[in-house]
Scaffold this motif. Sequence first.
Motif, PDB file in Angstrom:
ATOM      1  N   GLU A 180     -53.821  -1.614  18.060  1.00 49.19           N
ATOM      2  CA  GLU A 180     -53.529  -0.245  17.645  1.00 49.19           C
ATOM      3  C   GLU A 180     -52.218  -0.120  16.874  1.00 49.19           C
ATOM      4  O   GLU A 180     -51.924   0.923  16.301  1.00 49.19           O
ATOM      5  CB  GLU A 180     -53.538   0.672  18.867  1.00 49.19           C
ATOM      6  N   ILE A 232     -52.249   1.273  13.411  1.00 46.94           N
ATOM      7  CA  ILE A 232     -52.360   2.723  13.207  1.00 46.94           C
ATOM      8  C   ILE A 232     -50.955   3.337  13.154  1.00 46.94           C
ATOM      9  O   ILE A 232     -50.670   4.223  12.348  1.00 46.94           O
ATOM     10  CB  ILE A 232     -53.215   3.380  14.329  1.00 46.94           C
ATOM     11  N   GLN A 275     -55.095   9.684   8.382  1.00 49.54           N
ATOM     12  CA  GLN A 275     -56.538   9.597   8.666  1.00 49.54           C
ATOM     13  C   GLN A 275     -57.375   9.354   7.417  1.00 49.54           C
ATOM     14  O   GLN A 275     -58.561   9.105   7.501  1.00 49.54           O
ATOM     15  CB  GLN A 275     -56.992  10.854   9.412  1.00 49.54           C
ATOM     16  N   LEU A 318     -60.891  -4.818  18.381  1.00 47.93           N
ATOM     17  CA  LEU A 318     -60.923  -4.125  17.086  1.00 47.93           C
ATOM     18  C   LEU A 318     -62.143  -3.206  16.945  1.00 47.93           C
ATOM     19  O   LEU A 318     -62.128  -2.267  16.144  1.00 47.93           O
ATOM     20  CB  LEU A 318     -60.946  -5.146  15.940  1.00 47.93           C
ATOM     21  N   LYS A 335     -63.703  -0.745  18.563  1.00 49.26           N
ATOM     22  CA  LYS A 335     -63.593   0.710  18.690  1.00 49.26           C
ATOM     23  C   LYS A 335     -62.779   1.297  17.548  1.00 49.26           C
ATOM     24  O   LYS A 335     -63.113   2.323  16.968  1.00 49.26           O
ATOM     25  CB  LYS A 335     -62.907   1.053  20.014  1.00 49.26           C
ATOM     26  N   LEU A 336     -61.680   0.592  17.260  1.00 54.46           N
ATOM     27  CA  LEU A 336     -60.757   1.072  16.237  1.00 54.46           C
ATOM     28  C   LEU A 336     -61.476   1.192  14.894  1.00 54.46           C
ATOM     29  O   LEU A 336     -61.356   2.190  14.185  1.00 54.46           O
ATOM     30  CB  LEU A 336     -59.619   0.047  16.118  1.00 54.46           C
ATOM     31  N   THR A 379     -62.146   5.911  16.738  1.00 55.70           N
ATOM     32  CA  THR A 379     -61.730   6.324  18.074  1.00 55.70           C
ATOM     33  C   THR A 379     -60.448   7.133  17.954  1.00 55.70           C
ATOM     34  O   THR A 379     -59.848   7.210  16.894  1.00 55.70           O
ATOM     35  CB  THR A 379     -61.529   5.086  18.983  1.00 55.70           C
ATOM     36  N   VAL A 394     -56.666   7.505  18.805  1.00 55.33           N
ATOM     37  CA  VAL A 394     -55.553   6.643  19.205  1.00 55.33           C
ATOM     38  C   VAL A 394     -54.294   7.487  19.374  1.00 55.33           C
ATOM     39  O   VAL A 394     -53.942   8.269  18.491  1.00 55.33           O
ATOM     40  CB  VAL A 394     -55.297   5.554  18.122  1.00 55.33           C
ATOM     41  N   ASP A 410     -57.296  10.034  14.674  1.00 54.38           N
ATOM     42  CA  ASP A 410     -58.724   9.684  14.753  1.00 54.38           C
ATOM     43  C   ASP A 410     -58.997   8.639  13.676  1.00 54.38           C
ATOM     44  O   ASP A 410     -58.778   8.883  12.485  1.00 54.38           O
ATOM     45  CB  ASP A 410     -59.553  10.948  14.507  1.00 54.38           C
ATOM     46  N   THR A 411     -59.460   7.483  14.099  1.00 54.55           N
ATOM     47  CA  THR A 411     -59.628   6.390  13.129  1.00 54.55           C
ATOM     48  C   THR A 411     -60.999   6.436  12.436  1.00 54.55           C
ATOM     49  O   THR A 411     -61.301   5.576  11.623  1.00 54.55           O
ATOM     50  CB  THR A 411     -59.472   5.009  13.811  1.00 54.55           C
ATOM     51  N   SER A 412     -61.797   7.459  12.740  1.00 54.15           N
ATOM     52  CA  SER A 412     -63.160   7.448  12.194  1.00 54.15           C
ATOM     53  C   SER A 412     -63.201   7.704  10.689  1.00 54.15           C
ATOM     54  O   SER A 412     -64.216   7.442  10.060  1.00 54.15           O
ATOM     55  CB  SER A 412     -64.067   8.417  12.945  1.00 54.15           C
TER      56      SER A 412
END
Length: 432
Positions: free
Chosen positions: A153, A156, A171, A204, A206-207, A211, A213, A238-240
């Motif tokens: 993480e 990020i 983001q 990695l 999920k990231l 997800t 963070v 939010d890493t989406s």
Amino acid sequence: MWTYARRGYSNVASGVASINALKSPAIRELQQLAGTDSQYSFPTPRQLKAHLDKYIIGQDHCKKVLSVAVFNHYIRVQDASNDSSSTLLGAPVLHKKSDTSVELEKSNILLFGPTGSGKTLAATTMARVLQVPIVIQDCTSLTQAGYVGEDVESCILKLLTKADFDVNLCQRGIVVLDELDKLAKPQVYAGTKDIGGEGVQQALLKLVEGTSVSVHAKKSNHMENTGLGGGTAEYTVDTSTILFIGMGAFTGLDKIIKKRLGRKKLSDVLSKAQPSDLEQYGLIPELVGRMPVFSSLKQLEVDDLERILMEPQNSIVRQYEYSFAKSGVRLAFTRTAVRKIAEKALKNGTGARGLRGVLEKVLLAANYECPGSGISFVLVDEEVMEMDEITPKYFARGEIFRFLEQVGKEDEQLRGMLSHEYGIPKLESIKN
Ligand SMILES: Nc1ncnc2c1ncn2[C@@H]1O[C@H](COP(=O)(O)OP(=O)(O)OP(=O)(O)O)[C@@H](O)[C@H]1O
């Protein structure tokens, strides 16, 4: 069928900035040139590729794949930010447009190819044109949570720092997972990395998929300016909507592909890679599945290296010319010398990365001699390139004609250009 026409991308309740914020001056220039400003709120794949073409020599397939993937990614980001029912700041979001059942899934990218072939350059050039923050994360320094080292993480936090703690901008950023191949399971990659590599791949997942963070960092300038004081704050990212680009040389992948295809000789092998090859290489299937767009870069040949020296907008030769010009010195390379430099770099086997090293050697003496010496012109020609200990040819200001004559012996076009530069239209007529 999607249409990408302008849809009035106003900011939504979540405060997500419109994708129009991605319109950098460079993008506007591209759009004006292409006359498409009214149709799209950001550049089309064709425009993106045109921009990459200015900086990256060759690698056409990769530039196309990247341009299409980035375009689609930001369509998806835009779709998410345009949907009043979703929030980019909350927990994982299913990014559905409110007026349709179509959901655009995230498509991260995997680029593989030899060292110095332009993988990082492609990603950073793309980020520059989009004016989004980018972080190059070296995967070899990552460890599973609980082990000594950086946990996944941390990239990020770096991206948030690059975005000056603007969560919305963060983001929309890009995370490059460099040296991803070094996380391969050990049965194939026999490097220094142990079983930990697979654990990091797991971490990695999920990231990369998306997800929420939480990161602790210093308070943003904005928070400080509004009187909320210094210290640290907690940010939720939010890493989406962050685009992840995995990269690596994947040395040995060619053998796996050849074996699968049952061919000993095969040209442009890496372009034939399938997800199963990457899995056999040692990436876990779940990670390969989360990077569905992939493209290979080719080994650069001597012609490419020659072009790289001369053609890109900030080509290496232009950079050196510029730094010599700062000390009042005109640096010139004949075409043959440029070819020789490219040939030397090719022998190093480090792709375009080797060019700078060769040039540093070629120009060491000139870099040492020129400042404060009265030298006004420095010439690197074929003869210079063949010296054991390279010493370029030096000329004082009063020796401009001798300089031009020397240049003309090997490169008539360059002589013409330099004559024009110094307002000497016809060398012969002046000499006679
Ligand atoms: N196709 C290219 N066109 C123009 N310049 C290039 C190209 N490929 C590489 N370069 C130059 O070489 C340098 C190194 O390239 P880059 O960092 O993109 O390599 P890479 O493929 O990411 O290598 P590595 O796997 O070692 O990280 C760049 O800064 C750039 O100047």
